[in-house]
Scaffold this motif. Structure first.
Motif, PDB file in Angstrom:
ATOM      1  N   TYR A   1     -40.715 -69.707 -27.920  1.00  0.00           N
ATOM      2  CA  TYR A   1     -40.220 -70.210 -29.199  1.00  0.00           C
ATOM      3  C   TYR A   1     -40.856 -69.397 -30.330  1.00  0.00           C
ATOM      4  CZ  TYR A   1     -38.740 -73.471 -32.787  1.00  0.00           C
ATOM      5  OH  TYR A   1     -38.151 -74.020 -33.891  1.00  0.00           O
TER       6      TYR A   1
ATOM      7  N   ASN B   1     -44.379 -70.103 -31.965  1.00  0.00           N
ATOM      8  CA  ASN B   1     -45.119 -71.029 -31.100  1.00  0.00           C
ATOM      9  C   ASN B   1     -46.620 -70.790 -31.248  1.00  0.00           C
ATOM     10  OD1 ASN B   1     -46.575 -70.824 -28.201  1.00  0.00           O
ATOM     11  ND2 ASN B   1     -45.381 -72.692 -28.337  1.00  0.00           N
TER      12      ASN B   1
ATOM     13  N   PRO C   1     -44.378 -83.191 -37.905  1.00  0.00           N
ATOM     14  CA  PRO C   1     -42.960 -83.174 -38.275  1.00  0.00           C
ATOM     15  C   PRO C   1     -42.332 -81.776 -38.353  1.00  0.00           C
ATOM     16  CG  PRO C   1     -44.307 -83.431 -40.215  1.00  0.00           C
ATOM     17  CD  PRO C   1     -45.257 -83.245 -39.082  1.00  0.00           C
TER      18      PRO C   1
ATOM     19  N   THR D   1     -42.238 -79.671 -35.316  1.00  0.00           N
ATOM     20  CA  THR D   1     -42.776 -79.569 -33.954  1.00  0.00           C
ATOM     21  C   THR D   1     -42.351 -78.318 -33.193  1.00  0.00           C
ATOM     22  OG1 THR D   1     -43.198 -80.912 -32.011  1.00  0.00           O
ATOM     23  CG2 THR D   1     -40.938 -80.874 -32.823  1.00  0.00           C
TER      24      THR D   1
ATOM     25  N   SER E   1     -41.364 -76.066 -30.590  1.00  0.00           N
ATOM     26  CA  SER E   1     -41.161 -76.253 -29.144  1.00  0.00           C
ATOM     27  C   SER E   1     -41.954 -77.435 -28.597  1.00  0.00           C
ATOM     28  CB  SER E   1     -41.540 -74.978 -28.405  1.00  0.00           C
ATOM     29  OG  SER E   1     -42.909 -74.685 -28.613  1.00  0.00           O
TER      30      SER E   1
ATOM     31  N   ASP F   1     -38.242 -82.181 -36.041  1.00  0.00           N
ATOM     32  CA  ASP F   1     -38.066 -80.817 -36.569  1.00  0.00           C
ATOM     33  C   ASP F   1     -36.725 -80.759 -37.290  1.00  0.00           C
ATOM     34  OD1 ASP F   1     -39.460 -77.887 -35.766  1.00  0.00           O
ATOM     35  OD2 ASP F   1     -37.337 -77.723 -36.334  1.00  0.00           O
TER      36      ASP F   1
ATOM     37  N   ASP G   1     -35.633 -83.620 -42.156  1.00  0.00           N
ATOM     38  CA  ASP G   1     -36.345 -82.751 -43.098  1.00  0.00           C
ATOM     39  C   ASP G   1     -37.750 -83.298 -43.362  1.00  0.00           C
ATOM     40  OD1 ASP G   1     -37.206 -81.178 -45.176  1.00  0.00           O
ATOM     41  OD2 ASP G   1     -35.708 -81.889 -46.627  1.00  0.00           O
ATOM     42  N   ALA G   2     -38.758 -82.526 -43.010  1.00  0.00           N
ATOM     43  CA  ALA G   2     -40.147 -82.979 -43.181  1.00  0.00           C
ATOM     44  C   ALA G   2     -40.556 -83.033 -44.644  1.00  0.00           C
ATOM     45  CB  ALA G   2     -41.081 -82.049 -42.408  1.00  0.00           C
TER      46      ALA G   2
ATOM     47  N   HIS H   1     -47.679 -77.070 -38.717  1.00  0.00           N
ATOM     48  CA  HIS H   1     -47.637 -75.609 -38.573  1.00  0.00           C
ATOM     49  C   HIS H   1     -46.324 -75.148 -39.205  1.00  0.00           C
ATOM     50  CE1 HIS H   1     -47.495 -71.903 -35.683  1.00  0.00           C
ATOM     51  NE2 HIS H   1     -47.931 -71.584 -36.894  1.00  0.00           N
TER      52      HIS H   1
ATOM     53  N   THR I   1     -33.878 -71.761 -38.880  1.00  0.00           N
ATOM     54  CA  THR I   1     -32.520 -72.313 -38.801  1.00  0.00           C
ATOM     55  C   THR I   1     -31.756 -71.905 -40.056  1.00  0.00           C
ATOM     56  OG1 THR I   1     -32.911 -74.365 -40.017  1.00  0.00           O
ATOM     57  CG2 THR I   1     -33.472 -74.404 -37.667  1.00  0.00           C
TER      58      THR I   1
ATOM     59  N   ARG J   1     -32.508 -76.668 -46.030  1.00  0.00           N
ATOM     60  CA  ARG J   1     -33.758 -77.430 -46.238  1.00  0.00           C
ATOM     61  C   ARG J   1     -34.915 -76.843 -45.427  1.00  0.00           C
ATOM     62  NH1 ARG J   1     -31.680 -83.057 -44.285  1.00  0.00           N
ATOM     63  NH2 ARG J   1     -31.082 -81.618 -42.617  1.00  0.00           N
TER      64      ARG J   1
END
Ligand SMILES: C[S@@+](CC[C@H](N)C(=O)[O-])C[C@H]1O[C@@H](n2cnc3c(N)ncnc32)[C@H](O)[C@@H]1O
Length: 233
Positions: A42, A45, A66, A68, A70, A88, A94-95, A113, A123, A127
């Motif tokens: 990922y 990661n 929030p 996360t 992988s 995620d 949306d965190a 992270h 992505t 957002r």
């Protein structure tokens, strides 16, 4: 000449003996193995070993992650028997939006992270912090994220933020570790421990060849902050 020195072994300073339940956890995190957590394929990661050591040190009961990716943090929590809530933007949550936390309750440890701005695009969701078109837009969303996490943290709880500085093609060198501290302190969070310099073993950038001249950054930084009790403010 320097190339021949790339793989020499660096000697680390000796850590003082102390009462820590995790004696190997120091300001220099050099473990080269990631542990069986998350998915190393990922993008972005991170090793689960650092998360595991922090959880063994702080011994929280409820953990929130929030962003996360992988699922590295969730895997570590499962192994050591700690409740973990994780999600995620890939699942549409949306965190940086307070609504994403409705009904979740309070946590005594947050692991986060985030993207190092647009170093990697995760992505196409606008957002997504990695999709921010300007540094200002990224920092605005980053501040909203940290505000949400501060709101979820119970007094006396800790938040560990793993972040790296980033050299952007347009904006130049962006000191994201500085911004992390600045935003956390602005929220009233206090630094709880030394920053942890995490050696970037296995980073994809280490395998590339660049024409330009620069000083390679071979680490990222885990900043650990704590939410004070009201009478400590
Ligand atoms: C550096 S990666 C985390 C990797 C993870 N620690 C692991 O070991 O797999 C950052 C993650 O943040 C997610 N993300 C970016 N913006 C987000 C947002 N607004 N809300 C939730 N997740 C977001 C990305 O999809 C990506 O999975």
């Amino acid at each position: 000449m320097y190339g021949s020195a790339i793989n020499t072994i660096a000697v680390l300073p000796r850590a003082p003996v102390n009462g820590s339940p995790v004696p190997g956890l120091t300001s220099l995190y050099h473990k080269a193995f990631a542990g069986p957590y998350g998915d190393r394929r990922y993008p972005g990661n991170c090793s689960g070993e650092l998360i595991k050591d922090l959880l063994r040190y702080f011994r929280p009961q409820r953990v929130l992650d929030p962003m996360t990716g992988s699922g590295t943090c969730a895997d570590v929590c499962r192994e050591i028997g700690i409740e973990c809530v994780s999600f995620d933007i890939r699942e549409g949550r949306d965190a940086s939006d307070p609504q994403s936390y409705q009904g979740l309750g309070a946590f005594d440890f947050v692991w986060i992270h985030p993207p190092y701005w647009r170093q990697k695009l995760y992505t196409a969701d606008p957002r997504d912090l990695s999709a921010a078109g300007t540094l200002e837009a990224f920092l605005e969303r980053y501040q909203s994220l940290l505000t949400c996490l501060n709101d979820q943290l119970r007094p006396g709880g800790q938040m560990a933020v793993l972040m790296g500085d980033y050299a952007d093609r347009d904006a130049g060198f962006v000191p994201l570790v500085y911004h992390t501290q600045r935003l956390c302190f602005g929220l009233g969070l206090r630094q709880r421990a030394t920053q942890i310099i995490r050696f970037s073993h296995g980073a994809s950038s280490s395998r590339r060849t660049y024409r330009s001249s620069f000083i390679p950054g071979l680490h990222d930084v885990c900043t650990i902050v704590e939410k004070p009790f009201p009478n400590q403010r």
